[in-house]
Motif scaffolding. Structure first.
Motif, mmCIF file in Angstrom:
data_model
loop_
_atom_site.group_PDB
_atom_site.id
_atom_site.type_symbol
_atom_site.label_atom_id
_atom_site.label_comp_id
_atom_site.label_asym_id
_atom_site.label_seq_id
_atom_site.Cartn_x
_atom_site.Cartn_y
_atom_site.Cartn_z
ATOM 1 N N ARG A 330 5.191 18.502 -11.739
ATOM 2 C CA ARG A 330 4.042 17.938 -12.441
ATOM 3 C C ARG A 330 4.169 18.229 -13.929
ATOM 4 O O ARG A 330 4.469 19.344 -14.338
ATOM 5 C CB ARG A 330 2.752 18.545 -11.889
ATOM 6 N N ILE A 331 3.936 17.206 -14.747
ATOM 7 C CA ILE A 331 4.037 17.356 -16.199
ATOM 8 C C ILE A 331 2.664 17.695 -16.750
ATOM 9 O O ILE A 331 1.683 17.017 -16.472
ATOM 10 C CB ILE A 331 4.587 16.073 -16.841
ATOM 11 N N GLY A 332 2.620 18.750 -17.560
ATOM 12 C CA GLY A 332 1.373 19.177 -18.175
ATOM 13 C C GLY A 332 1.636 20.366 -19.079
ATOM 14 O O GLY A 332 2.776 20.743 -19.354
ATOM 15 N N PHE A 333 0.573 20.975 -19.555
ATOM 16 C CA PHE A 333 0.721 22.139 -20.415
ATOM 17 C C PHE A 333 1.461 23.266 -19.695
ATOM 18 O O PHE A 333 2.298 23.949 -20.289
ATOM 19 C CB PHE A 333 -0.652 22.629 -20.880
ATOM 20 N N ALA A 334 1.134 23.476 -18.425
ATOM 21 C CA ALA A 334 1.732 24.587 -17.687
ATOM 22 C C ALA A 334 3.241 24.421 -17.560
ATOM 23 O O ALA A 334 4.003 25.379 -17.732
ATOM 24 C CB ALA A 334 1.082 24.708 -16.311
ATOM 25 N N SER A 335 3.698 23.220 -17.257
ATOM 26 C CA SER A 335 5.139 22.993 -17.106
ATOM 27 C C SER A 335 5.877 23.210 -18.422
ATOM 28 O O SER A 335 6.981 23.778 -18.437
ATOM 29 C CB SER A 335 5.387 21.572 -16.582
ATOM 30 N N GLN A 336 5.286 22.795 -19.526
ATOM 31 C CA GLN A 336 5.941 22.983 -20.818
ATOM 32 C C GLN A 336 5.888 24.437 -21.269
ATOM 33 O O GLN A 336 6.814 24.925 -21.926
ATOM 34 C CB GLN A 336 5.294 22.081 -21.875
#
Length: 943
Positions: A330-336
């Protein structure tokens, strides 16, 4: 002879063999043993009861926690069969409730507990008709022997047909027989409509066609229709704007249309990434309670009825499978942020950020290939967004959580926080991509310094916020230095342009300080506070000022202008009625310089210097020696006849002890210095003795903008990579959380609680980074990765809350109920890996809607476009805004009372039927669409 004897011997052997292998019919056959085995198993299950069966290994079904199954293997000759007993702990449920947790056979035939016997084969069904009849007979005999009234079913035909035959012994009088089959394609047109299905059911007990027209049969009907919202078109990946007028004006230069927008365009994270909508759609179930149908015409009318006439509306959300996924895709703040933490782990491998820019310094080929940086055009666009488009002064308090300042990062809207957020999405957030962006960023910052241009997204006034990270403090200090530098340049240009102004200014130093006091209006008050606001640019007005101007004080001020005002400079005006100790003159408050601004490392540097210098000066006095000396010089210039005690009365009233007299206008004032100020070798008195008499504008500035600005740029250019990444991680976590905190999620208390917990977790986890206690290969890296998981959980919940609120803003109870139910379902699995979570269990909410909420849900079923309905021909009724049901379920039933002559007859010694009791003699369950039809028939007969 030999041959004759041999022949006789053979005949004797044959006779002996026949005698040894005769059939003894007193022993049970294999079929009878099979029946006996079934009977023994059923007796055991019946004797144990549901609670004991649970202890013996009965398991609940995946889709229902109320239905359990226990299994036993049976052998008949060379074949092995599996017999399963389905039962429930709570048998108070009603089939008419259309409970979705029912087993398929319970729904088809209206039974509660039942048996299913099937061969252990690849298909799991009985393909041979005689074998299926034999199996069903064996089960029926076994159940009759043990007096069990359980219905038994045998799967037959092809598995795709979902066909069953079954039987149930209902005592000594009645027997129920079951049969179910399915048409997978080419459903007759007649059976696509309710009228044809009604006639199909009536034909099971009306033996003549004429009966359909001459006799009105009393048929009971229940119906359930399921509708599903259309998915968004993949090629547009968005929802169409409902405002057609705006769509006309939103045209691209090449003629394209911009009336398509994504669902989260108004969400705070849309500036950084586009999130997948966690709510893919909805299933709407409408149910009609039992009603009596007496003719096919009534069925035709019912097919044209609106779903709004249904008794119940039940809504089920279809959530994205990625919402529960723990695979990290999942792409989001957490992944980055996980990528940023990995970059932090690598930052200890070099001394300067420039070392990571070069590919040769990256080590292995795999590392080089994974650290590809974006093209220069992307870099230019990021820098433009950071600097050129951020000239406006930001609101640093916007969207800030109450616990946000516990994290020593940078405010969300400031320059460094925006840099950190851009770094998350620049390239793959590798250490090389961050190094490239940082080097170019610092280069642009130096340009702003050299050109004396205001630094974007940073305040150029005020004090340094020591609660933020060091880089943010440096940038704030640099913005102030740039502003001071611009002011000095402007003053220098003004001096070159007008020599007359210089001479006028020199005369002011000799003459009375009237020009200084002219900046004050006659009604302006001095409130007596420390560090009062600026009146002249770069100078403070008096630290202890006149609280109340009276006529007497104005007269005293006018009277004493003629005496010592000829030597007074830099005065901001008299302080009330206060008099000097050695002369009967008013005490004047001076204009003073602003206290020098210092960042956190400058404070630490001063502290270390004082500790190294020794105890010859008081600690607090040494820290403010320069400021104190400047204030004393300004005070001496404004009050030429003043002594040290006068300065203490003005600057630190707490250190002047009055004799108890309340009259402050008497001269000379009576009192003495406090013990702290009157001690031998007092540092303040030494500073007073050394301070010259100079007004503030003649003093050396306490803050040298050129020197401090160059020191800041040197720090930014030579900062250690791990120190930069530590501050970036703290700021990125804080900025990401603050961005998510701006999400409008309504009044969901669960989100508020989770956000509070997240901020407290971040503050404790990031504390070692704030204190520079991190080292290479530290366990803190793992703590940061776990923090990313915690942020991802909150991010998922916020995304779901925003999506639900966006869809049900007119029906808040609906989105609150859906979210609360999902939160209770999702909470036990929070923080677990995919291996620890039961993947078979899915979120399945059935929310009954109120009448006033139906229109909101109905509006979600927008009329299908030509692109969405080109392949579909409407062939069923009960349309909802042009949508036909994706599934139609109907239960027909016919009941006969005990007064009926056929069912009223009782056997000798058998139970007598009550005349008022009704028996469901025929029942037909119909399920399907225009392309798929399944029919299950149940017939009760008198034996």
């Amino acid at each position: 002879m030999a041959s004759t004897s041999k022949a006789n011997l053979t005949e004797d052997d044959e006779e002996e063999e026949e005698i040894e292998h005769f059939d003894d019919f007193t022993l049970a056959s294999s079929w009878e043993r099979f029946i006996s085995e079934i009977e023994a198993t059923c007796r055991q299950w019946s004797a144990d009861g549901p609670k004991n069966l649970l202890e013996k290994g009965a398991v609940h079904l995946d889709y229902s926690n109320k239905i359990y199954r226990i299994k036993s293997e049976l052998k008949d000759a060379t074949k092995i069969y599996s017999m399963e007993y389905y039962f429930g702990i709570d048998n108070n449920g009603n089939i008419s409730d259309w409970n979705c947790t029912l087993h398929d056979l319970q729904l088809c035939f209206g039974v509660k507990e039942f048996l299913v016997i099937s061969p252990q084969s690849a298909s799991g069904v009985v393909l041979d008709a005689p074998e299926s009849s034999k199996l069903l007979s064996a089960v029926a005999i076994a159940l009759s022997n043990c007096s069990c009234l359980w219905p038994a079913f045998v799967p037959v035909h092809d598995p795709s047909r979902k066909a069953f035959i079954g039987i149930q012994n209902m005592g000594t009088i009645f027997t129920r027989r079951f049969e179910a089959d399915r048409i997978g394609s080419q459903v007759p047109v007649k059976f696509m409509h309710l009228e044809g299905l009604y006639e199909l059911f009536v034909s099971k007990f009306a033996y003549w066609t004429s009966d359909h027209l001459t006799h009105l049969f009393k048929v009971y009907l229940m119906m359930k229709l399921t509708y599903r919202t259309l998915p968004n078109d993949d090629e547009n990946d968005g929802i169409q704007d409902a405002d057609a007028e705006n769509a006309e004006s939103e045209k691209m230069p090449d003629g394209g249309n911009l009336n398509w927008k994504h669902w989260d365009d108004d969400c705070p994270w849309s500036e950084w990434y586009s999130a997948e909508d966690p709510v893919k759609g909805f299933d709407l179930v409408t149910t009609w309670s039992e009603k009596v149908i007496e003719s096919s015409l009534e069925m035709a009318e019912m097919e044209n009825a609106s779903p709004h006439e249904a008794e119940k509306w039940i809504l089920t959300p279809n959530l994205s499978p990625n919402l529960d996924s723990s695979k990290g895709d999942r792409i989001g703040f957490a992944s980055q942020l996980q990528l940023l933490v990995s970059a932090l782990d690598m930052s200890f491998e070099a001394q300067f950020m420039e070392d990571f820019v070069s590919v040769e310094n990256l080590g292995s080929d795999n590392l080089k290939s994974s650290m590809v940086i974006p093209p220069p055009t992307v870099l230019d666009r990021v820098l433009k967004d950071l600097l050129l488009e951020g000239r406006q002064f930001p609101d640093f308090a916007k969207g800030e959580h109450k616990s946000s300042r516990a994290i020593k990062g940078a405010p969300l809207e400031c320059l460094f926080a925006q840099f950190c957020l851009h770094s998350l999405w620049f390239g793959n957030c590798s250490i090389r991509a961050i190094a490239v962006l940082w080097v170019e960023f610092v280069r642009e910052i130096r340009w702003y310094w050299e050109e004396s241009q205001p630094l974007p997204k940073m305040p150029a006034h005020g004090s340094i916020d020591l609660a933020t990270c060091l880089i943010n403090q440096k940038l704030q200090m640099l913005a102030i230095c740039i502003e001071k530098k611009r002011e000095l340049n402007e003053e220098f240009q003004d001096c070159l342009g007008s020599n007359d102004d210089v001479f006028v200014h020199m005369e002011e130093d000799i003459q009375v300080g009237e020009e200084s006091t002219s900046f004050l209006t006659q009604s302006q008050d001095f409130d007596g506070k420390r560090d009062s606001p600026l009146i002249l640019e770069g100078f403070n007005e008096s630290k202890t000022s006149i609280s109340k101007f009276s006529t007497n004080s104005q007269d005293a001020y006018s009277a004493d202008k003629s005496t010592s005002d000829s030597k007074r400079t830099g005065s901001a005006g008299p302080v009330g009625s206060m008099k000097l100790l050695n002369s009967c003159q008013s005490l004047h408050a001076p204009f003073t310089q602003n206290a020098p601004l210092m960042t956190e490392d400058m404070h630490e540097e001063r502290l270390r210097a004082v500790e190294a210098f020794g105890d010859s000066f008081n600690f607090s006095a040494q820290l403010e020696r320069e400021t104190l000396s400047s204030d004393m010089s300004a005070f001496k210039a404004a009050n030429p006849d003043a002594v040290f005690e006068d300065f203490i009365r003005w600057h630190s009233p707490g250190d002047w002890e009055n004799d108890g007299s309340k009259a402050n206008d008497k001269w000379p004032p009576r009192g003495k210095l406090s013990q702290r100020m009157s001690g031998p070798g007092n540092s303040w008195r030494k500073i007073w003795n050394d301070a010259p008499s100079l007004p503030a504008y003649e003093q050396k500035p306490l803050l040298d903008p050129n020197r401090e600005g160059e020191k800041i740029l040197h720090y930014l250019e030579t900062v250690r990579p791990h120190q930069l990444l530590e501050q970036m991680v703290c700021t990125a976590f804080r900025a990401s959380a603050d961005t998510l905190h701006q999400t409008n999620f309504g009044s969901l208390k669960q989100i508020t609680t989770k956000m509070d917990q997240l901020y407290h977790t971040m503050a404790s986890t990031l504390r070692p980074l704030q204190a520079n206690l991190l080292s290479g290969n530290s366990e803190k890296i793992e703590d940061l990765k776990r923090l990313c998981v915690a942020l991802e959980l909150v991010e998922k919940l916020l995304t779901l809350a925003a999506s639900l609120r966006h869809k049900f803003i007119q029906a808040p109870r609906v989105y609150e109920a859906i979210f609360s139910d999902y939160y209770d379902f999702y909470l036990p699995n929070m923080g677990k890996g995919s291996a620890d979570v039961d993947i078979q269990k899915e979120f399945d909410l059935k929310l009954q809607l109120r009448v006033n909420e139906r229109q909101v849900v109905s509006n979600m079923f927008t009329p299908p476009t030509a692109n969405q309905s080109w392949r579909k021909v409407l062939s069923m009724g009960n349309l909802l805004n042009g949508h036909e049901p994706i599934l139609r379920q109907i239960v027909f039933s016919k009941r006969d009372s005990g007064s009926d002559c056929h069912y009223a007859v009782s056997t000798r010694g058998g139970p007598h039927m009550d005349d008022q009791q009704e028996i469901e003699t025929y029942r037909m369950y119909v399920c399907g669409t225009s392309n798929d039809l399944r029919v299950a028939l149940c017939v009760t007969s008198y034996d």
